[in-house]
Design an enzyme around this catalytic site. Structure first.
Site, PDB file in Angstrom:
ATOM      1  N   GLY A 137       0.829  -1.212   0.000  1.00  0.00           N
ATOM      2  CA  GLY A 137       0.000   0.000   0.000  1.00  0.00           C
ATOM      3  C   GLY A 137       0.855   1.252   0.000  1.00  0.00           C
ATOM      4  N   GLU A 254      12.369  -4.957  -3.204  1.00  0.00           N
ATOM      5  CA  GLU A 254      11.335  -5.136  -4.238  1.00  0.00           C
ATOM      6  C   GLU A 254      11.955  -5.217  -5.629  1.00  0.00           C
ATOM      7  OE1 GLU A 254       8.194  -2.279  -4.022  1.00  0.00           O
ATOM      8  OE2 GLU A 254       7.223  -3.024  -5.834  1.00  0.00           O
TER       9      GLU A 254
HETATM   10  C1  LIG Z   1       1.953  -3.337 -12.826  1.00  0.00           C
HETATM   11  C2  LIG Z   1       1.964  -2.353 -11.695  1.00  0.00           C
HETATM   12  C3  LIG Z   1       1.821  -2.808 -10.401  1.00  0.00           C
HETATM   13  C4  LIG Z   1       1.782  -1.902  -9.351  1.00  0.00           C
HETATM   14  N1  LIG Z   1       1.580  -2.384  -8.097  1.00  0.00           N
HETATM   15  C5  LIG Z   1       1.524  -1.537  -7.064  1.00  0.00           C
HETATM   16  C6  LIG Z   1       1.274  -2.014  -5.750  1.00  0.00           C
HETATM   17  O1  LIG Z   1       1.059  -3.205  -5.547  1.00  0.00           O
HETATM   18  N2  LIG Z   1       1.233  -1.129  -4.740  1.00  0.00           N
HETATM   19  C7  LIG Z   1       1.465   0.191  -4.932  1.00  0.00           C
HETATM   20  O2  LIG Z   1       1.483   0.921  -3.956  1.00  0.00           O
HETATM   21  N3  LIG Z   1       1.676   0.704  -6.172  1.00  0.00           N
HETATM   22  C8  LIG Z   1       1.699  -0.135  -7.236  1.00  0.00           C
HETATM   23  N4  LIG Z   1       1.898   0.348  -8.506  1.00  0.00           N
HETATM   24  C9  LIG Z   1       2.002   1.786  -8.715  1.00  0.00           C
HETATM   25  C10 LIG Z   1       3.398   2.220  -9.117  1.00  0.00           C
HETATM   26  O3  LIG Z   1       4.278   2.122  -8.050  1.00  0.00           O
HETATM   27  C11 LIG Z   1       3.297   3.657  -9.664  1.00  0.00           C
HETATM   28  O4  LIG Z   1       2.477   3.604 -10.824  1.00  0.00           O
HETATM   29  C12 LIG Z   1       4.652   4.213 -10.048  1.00  0.00           C
HETATM   30  O5  LIG Z   1       5.426   4.432  -8.897  1.00  0.00           O
HETATM   31  C13 LIG Z   1       4.529   5.540 -10.834  1.00  0.00           C
HETATM   32  O6  LIG Z   1       3.719   6.451 -10.171  1.00  0.00           O
HETATM   33  P1  LIG Z   1       2.504   7.203 -10.895  1.00  0.00           P
HETATM   34  O7  LIG Z   1       1.685   6.141 -11.581  1.00  0.00           O
HETATM   35  O8  LIG Z   1       1.839   8.066  -9.884  1.00  0.00           O
HETATM   36  O9  LIG Z   1       3.168   8.071 -12.026  1.00  0.00           O
HETATM   37  P2  LIG Z   1       3.843   9.517 -11.846  1.00  0.00           P
HETATM   38  O10 LIG Z   1       4.716   9.502 -10.646  1.00  0.00           O
HETATM   39  O11 LIG Z   1       2.762  10.535 -11.914  1.00  0.00           O
HETATM   40  O12 LIG Z   1       4.754   9.585 -13.124  1.00  0.00           O
HETATM   41  C14 LIG Z   1       4.253   9.938 -14.427  1.00  0.00           C
HETATM   42  C15 LIG Z   1       5.445   9.978 -15.380  1.00  0.00           C
HETATM   43  O13 LIG Z   1       6.352  11.033 -14.987  1.00  0.00           O
HETATM   44  C16 LIG Z   1       7.648  10.498 -14.794  1.00  0.00           C
HETATM   45  N5  LIG Z   1       8.327  11.144 -13.676  1.00  0.00           N
HETATM   46  C17 LIG Z   1       7.799  11.417 -12.451  1.00  0.00           C
HETATM   47  N6  LIG Z   1       8.719  12.019 -11.674  1.00  0.00           N
HETATM   48  C18 LIG Z   1       9.856  12.110 -12.419  1.00  0.00           C
HETATM   49  C19 LIG Z   1      11.150  12.632 -12.178  1.00  0.00           C
HETATM   50  N7  LIG Z   1      11.483  13.163 -10.993  1.00  0.00           N
HETATM   51  N8  LIG Z   1      12.072  12.571 -13.176  1.00  0.00           N
HETATM   52  C20 LIG Z   1      11.758  12.018 -14.392  1.00  0.00           C
HETATM   53  N9  LIG Z   1      10.538  11.525 -14.674  1.00  0.00           N
HETATM   54  C21 LIG Z   1       9.598  11.561 -13.709  1.00  0.00           C
HETATM   55  C22 LIG Z   1       7.451   9.033 -14.475  1.00  0.00           C
HETATM   56  O14 LIG Z   1       8.590   8.263 -14.747  1.00  0.00           O
HETATM   57  C23 LIG Z   1       6.282   8.688 -15.391  1.00  0.00           C
HETATM   58  O15 LIG Z   1       6.729   8.414 -16.685  1.00  0.00           O
HETATM   59  C24 LIG Z   1       1.917  -0.521  -9.584  1.00  0.00           C
HETATM   60  C25 LIG Z   1       2.039  -0.063 -10.900  1.00  0.00           C
HETATM   61  C26 LIG Z   1       2.058  -0.953 -11.938  1.00  0.00           C
HETATM   62  C27 LIG Z   1       2.181  -0.442 -13.329  1.00  0.00           C
END
Ligand SMILES: Cc1cc2nc3c(=O)[nH]c(=O)nc-3n(C[C@H](O)[C@H](O)[C@H](O)COP(=O)(O)OP(=O)(O)OC[C@H]3O[C@@H](n4cnc5c(N)ncnc54)[C@H](O)[C@@H]3O)c2cc1C
Length: 401
Positions: A137, A254
């Site tokens: 989470g 992880e």
């Molecule tokens: C298959 C899958 C399983 C998952 N399972 C879990 C789970 O079990 N539990 C959980 O808590 N989460 C889970 N997640 C969520 C995952 O951890 C997040 O989707 C991920 O950390 C990206 O966050 P966001 O989706 O909010 O994208 P954002 O953080 O909004 O990013 C959007 C884009 O901007 C880019 N970006 C953001 N900040 C920067 C920076 N500083 N420099 C360069 N580029 C940047 C990112 O790389 C991305 O391309 C899962 C995601 C997937 C796809």
């Protein structure tokens, strides 16, 4: 540097292989369930597959292989990290059901580092015996890459914390027992401070879960809402308000856990076999120069992946934390998952897009599935962009943007 198994490792490699051949149905590796480097399906689509996976899990636990590298006193086998890597490699090569990545692979090792003795006594045996399963989470609607933005709060109230907020992208939360989650315990503190880790029972009153379908139309993700959920004080893990620092430890585990390098090799072998046995325009596809070049490039990338896996295991065995290496491994393996799918799509042409099995479907319609599934792998557990930032900053000492 030479990565040669010693006698004990060699014997273990064979032991795992014999076990997998005996305990998995012979046709299990042919069931198109998982793309290498992707996320395991939370559901196995058929009841029979699910039962096979559960029976297999019980056998793994019986062998003590769920927590293979943990200390004996905590229910482990004290195998080396190299042996753990061998185990993971063989498991993924045989496409064995992923047994328990989160509780055993992430939460347990983190608890052994940051948990109190009481907490270790309370949770570790249950994880080691496979009695409980957990989900992660972390992510919220406004906190993904930047987890310091989490807004879910856990406010102390007597002997309990009261949890309010929302988690998202919660993989498998609907089929697990507990959440390993972070929440804000001091809302007035600066972003990276005032955050703590909790273990939260999925059955607690006040929790609502909603399914989020993934790109394949499957129920893997969830949205989870906490409305005045009461969590016992002793379920705060590690130090209060130091959760962000503990998170770095958990994330390193992880990123190493999710590789499954053997799965790439197996997938690749199937594609090579396909081009050798399939003709296009009256000639075997394997004679096509472009096909050969593309496959040679993938073969090279797989070898790089193997070297990184063994190197990371060796570092862990020498007591070094693979902070940068785990990020490199994450980028290389998940981008390899995409490259294999893209190359397969490319060389098989329109045939690769047939989603249902037919006489013309290459490799059991696994390619279109992998093509879609491999997209998310570079996002979960921290996006490739974030990993590259870590490599640049921590590994190369380059300045923060
Ligand atoms: C298959 C899958 C399983 C998952 N399972 C879990 C789970 O079990 N539990 C959980 O808590 N989460 C889970 N997640 C969520 C995952 O951890 C997040 O989707 C991920 O950390 C990206 O966050 P966001 O989706 O909010 O994208 P954002 O953080 O909004 O990013 C959007 C884009 O901007 C880019 N970006 C953001 N900040 C920067 C920076 N500083 N420099 C360069 N580029 C940047 C990112 O790389 C991305 O391309 C899962 C995601 C997937 C796809």
């Amino acid at each position: 540097m030479e990565f040669k198994f010693n006698e004990k490792e060699e014997a273990f490699y064979n032991e795992v292989e014999d076990f997998l051949k005996k305990e998995l149905p012979p046709d299990w590796p042919d069931i198109p369930l998982v793309w290498p480097g992707g996320y395991s399906p939370s559901g196995y689509r058929t009841e029979e597959n699910y039962k096979t996976a559960e029976r297999f899990r019980a056998k793994i636990i019986e062998k003590g292989w769920l927590t293979i590298s943990w200390p004996k006193e905590y229910g482990g086998k004290e195998y080396t990290n190299m042996e753990q890597a061998i185990f993971d490699e063989r498991m993924s090569y045989y496409r064995a059901p992923v047994v328990d990545v989160i509780a055993a692979g992430i939460v347990g090792p983190t608890l052994l580092r940051i948990g109190t003795e009481e907490q270790q006594k309370q949770w570790i045996p249950k994880i080691a015996s496979g009695e409980i399963r957990m989900w992660l989470g972390y992510s919220e609607p406004n906190a993904g890459s930047d987890l310091a933005g989490i807004q879910t709060t856990a406010i102390e109230d007597g002997d309990e914390y009261v949890l309010n907020g929302q988690k998202v992208w919660s993989s498998g939360a609907h089929v697990m027992d507990y959440a390993w989650l972070i929440a804000r315990t001091d809302p007035s503190a600066r972003r990276h401070r005032g955050v703590s880790f909790f273990i939260v029972d999925n059955k607690s009153p006040g929790i609502t879960m909603r399914p989020v379908l993934n790109i394949l139309g499957q129920h893997h993700f969830n949205e989870v809402f906490y409305d005045n959920v009461r969590v016992p004080r002793e379920n705060l893990i590690g130090q209060k308000n130091r959760g962000f620092y503990h998170l770095m430890t958990a994330l390193d585990f992880e990123r190493v856990t999710l590789v499954g390098i053997g799965g790439f090799k197996r997938m690749f072998e199937e594609i090579v076999d396909y081009v050798k046995t399939t003709e296009r325009d009256g000639r075997p596809m394997s004679e096509n120069r472009s096909v050969k070049n593309k496959l040679a490039e993938i073969a090279t990338k797989i070898e790089i992946g193997y070297i990184l896996v063994w190197r990371t295991a060796e570092m862990l065995d020498k007591g070094r934390d693979p902070h940068v290496e785990s990020s490199i491994l994450k980028v290389v393996s998940t981008e390899l998952a995409q490259s294999i799918a893209e190359v397969a799509m490319d060389i098989m042409g329109p045939y690769a897009q047939i989603v249902e099995e037919s006489d013309y479907t290459p490799i059991r319609a696994l390619i279109p599935r992998g093509f879609l599934e491999s997209i998310s792998a570079t996002i979960g557990a921290g996006t490739s962009e974030i990993q590259r930032n870590i490599i640049a900053r921590r590994g190369l000492g380059l300045p923060r943007e």
